[in-house]
Design a protein around this motif. Structure first.
Motif, short mmCIF file in Angstrom:
data_model
loop_
_atom_site.label_atom_id
_atom_site.label_comp_id
_atom_site.label_asym_id
_atom_site.label_seq_id
_atom_site.Cartn_x
_atom_site.Cartn_y
_atom_site.Cartn_z
N ASP A 102 7.18 7.33 -2.40
CA ASP A 102 6.28 8.19 -1.61
C ASP A 102 5.69 7.48 -0.42
O ASP A 102 5.53 8.04 0.65
CB ASP A 102 5.56 8.70 -2.66
N LYS A 103 5.42 6.15 -0.67
CA LYS A 103 4.67 5.44 0.45
C LYS A 103 5.40 5.13 1.54
O LYS A 103 5.10 5.25 2.84
CB LYS A 103 4.12 4.14 -0.38
N HIS A 104 6.85 5.32 1.22
CA HIS A 104 7.79 4.96 2.29
C HIS A 104 7.70 5.79 3.29
O HIS A 104 8.11 5.87 4.52
CB HIS A 104 9.13 4.70 1.65
N LYS A 105 7.30 7.12 2.64
CA LYS A 105 7.52 8.37 3.69
C LYS A 105 6.39 8.54 4.68
O LYS A 105 6.34 9.26 5.59
CB LYS A 105 7.75 9.72 3.01
N VAL A 106 5.31 7.73 4.40
CA VAL A 106 3.88 7.67 5.02
C VAL A 106 4.12 6.75 6.43
O VAL A 106 4.27 5.45 6.16
CB VAL A 106 2.80 7.45 4.23
N LYS A 107 3.52 7.14 7.57
CA LYS A 107 3.75 6.36 8.73
C LYS A 107 2.45 5.42 8.49
O LYS A 107 1.22 5.93 8.12
CB LYS A 107 3.48 7.06 9.93
N ILE A 108 2.62 4.13 8.84
CA ILE A 108 1.56 3.13 8.51
C ILE A 108 0.50 3.38 9.67
O ILE A 108 0.98 2.80 10.98
CB ILE A 108 2.30 1.78 8.40
N ALA A 109 -0.40 3.93 9.51
CA ALA A 109 -1.45 4.08 10.87
C ALA A 109 -2.46 3.02 10.40
O ALA A 109 -3.40 3.28 11.53
CB ALA A 109 -2.01 5.42 10.70
N SER A 110 -2.87 2.55 9.42
CA SER A 110 -4.23 1.84 9.18
C SER A 110 -3.76 0.81 7.96
O SER A 110 -2.95 1.03 7.29
CB SER A 110 -5.28 2.90 8.75
N SER A 111 -4.86 -0.15 7.85
CA SER A 111 -4.81 -0.95 6.61
C SER A 111 -4.62 -0.29 5.26
O SER A 111 -4.02 -0.63 4.55
CB SER A 111 -5.91 -1.86 6.55
N ARG A 112 -5.37 0.80 5.25
CA ARG A 112 -5.66 1.72 4.15
C ARG A 112 -3.94 2.00 3.76
O ARG A 112 -3.66 2.22 2.61
CB ARG A 112 -6.29 2.96 4.07
N ASP A 113 -3.17 2.65 4.75
CA ASP A 113 -1.84 3.08 4.55
C ASP A 113 -0.86 1.71 3.82
O ASP A 113 -0.34 2.15 2.96
CB ASP A 113 -1.17 3.44 5.65
N ILE A 114 -1.21 0.60 4.37
CA ILE A 114 -0.22 -0.48 4.25
C ILE A 114 -0.75 -0.87 2.73
O ILE A 114 0.14 -1.46 2.07
CB ILE A 114 -0.02 -1.35 5.16
N ALA A 115 -2.05 -1.02 2.48
CA ALA A 115 -2.69 -1.40 1.04
C ALA A 115 -1.98 -0.52 0.14
O ALA A 115 -1.63 -1.05 -1.06
CB ALA A 115 -4.02 -1.30 1.34
N ALA A 116 -2.01 0.89 0.42
CA ALA A 116 -1.62 1.63 -0.85
C ALA A 116 -0.03 1.29 -1.08
O ALA A 116 0.33 1.37 -2.13
CB ALA A 116 -1.61 3.18 -0.19
N PHE A 117 0.84 1.37 0.03
CA PHE A 117 2.18 0.86 -0.15
C PHE A 117 2.56 -0.32 -0.97
O PHE A 117 3.25 -0.23 -1.86
CB PHE A 117 2.87 0.92 1.48
N LEU A 118 1.72 -1.31 -0.65
CA LEU A 118 1.73 -2.65 -1.30
C LEU A 118 1.26 -2.68 -2.73
O LEU A 118 1.87 -3.26 -3.47
CB LEU A 118 1.05 -3.73 -0.34
N GLN A 119 0.26 -1.99 -2.92
CA GLN A 119 -0.24 -2.04 -4.16
C GLN A 119 0.58 -1.33 -5.21
O GLN A 119 0.89 -1.63 -6.31
CB GLN A 119 -1.84 -1.32 -4.14
N ALA A 120 1.28 -0.34 -4.62
CA ALA A 120 2.31 0.25 -5.56
C ALA A 120 3.50 -0.57 -5.87
O ALA A 120 3.89 -0.64 -7.11
CB ALA A 120 2.87 1.48 -4.82
N LYS A 121 3.65 -1.80 -5.10
CA LYS A 121 4.74 -2.43 -5.46
C LYS A 121 4.22 -3.76 -6.19
O LYS A 121 4.88 -4.41 -7.13
CB LYS A 121 5.36 -2.81 -4.21
N LEU A 122 3.00 -4.25 -5.81
CA LEU A 122 2.58 -5.60 -6.19
C LEU A 122 1.47 -5.76 -7.22
O LEU A 122 1.56 -6.92 -7.89
CB LEU A 122 2.44 -6.47 -4.97
#
Length: 229
Positions: A102-122
């Motif tokens: 789901d996070k892959h589908k979100v365009k990275i526009a802020s640190s919050r976006d990428i943090a959510a992506f990374l937290q899901a994995k790490l």
């Protein structure tokens, strides 16, 4: 020891039937786990085993998600053997991957976006890893990869490997990341040093180092947001 299958339970106690009749959202965490466990023992139902497992994890699915098969078995819950532990770990890993997808589908526009992506994995890992996220011109994720793995307190990132990956995927932007299993989000001196070293290397190739994100189950730290990039 005799095992008692869910199909032999009283109808009101059958989580499968409850799910079919009313949907998964009405089931408790223990009942959902009981479906994975499938059967209990003569002394304890699958729900009882699920409750015991959750109790050992402070009634936290989040904490349970961090456990490996060996760690679940180490809890020594009578009635939960390797097969059941494997089923539980596999199901929770699927949930993590769904979240990541789901996070892959979100365009990275802020640190919050990428943090959510990374937290899901790490965030569920109990050892430290160093990872990279590669982006295209539109700030969409085109590649994620764990570059190195370490112990509980540290890992090592090789700038040469990171440069190679960036060139292979023709990226225009890169985000560094590592997790802190301890929960501490403050960067160490080594974290800052490797960030600057990689920044110098990728800048020479006209690739932007957009951020370095530290994640844990307590939150995240953005080098860019904090002005230390």
């Amino acid at each position: 020891m005799e095992k008692i299958s869910i199909k032999n339970w009283a109808e009101d106690d059958r989580p499968r039937e409850k799910l079919l009749s009313n949907g998964a959202f009405v089931l408790s965490n223990a009942e959902l786990l009981a479906i994975l466990i499938n059967n209990g023992t003569k002394e304890a139902s699958a729900v009882d085993l699920s409750k015991a497992l959750l109790n050992a994890c402070n009634n936290s699915i989040h904490q349970l998600s961090k456990l490996s098969v060996k760690e679940i078995l180490y809890l020594k819950i009578k009635g939960i053997g390797p097969a059941k532990a494997v089923a539980i770990v596999a199901a929770l890993e699927l949930a993590t991957r769904r979240d990541l997808e789901d996070k892959h589908k979100v365009k990275i526009a802020s640190s919050r976006d990428i943090a959510a992506f990374l937290q899901a994995k790490l965030q569920y890992l109990q050892h430290e890893v160093f990872a990279i996220v590669l982006l295209n011109n539109y700030n969409n994720v085109i590649h994620f990869e764990i570059i190195s793995k370490g112990g509980i307190t540290g890992t090592v990132a090789d700038p040469r490997i990171i440069l190679k990956k960036a060139l292979q995927h023709n990226t225009t932007g890169i985000i560094l990341s590592h997790n802190h299993p301890s929960g501490n989000l403050h960067p160490s001196s080594a974290d800052k040093d490797i960030t600057q070293k990689i920044k110098m290397a990728v800048t020479a190739l006209d690739i932007k180092l957009l951020d370095h994100i530290i994640v844990s189950d307590m939150g995240y730290f953005s080098f860019a947001d904090e002005g230390v990039l």
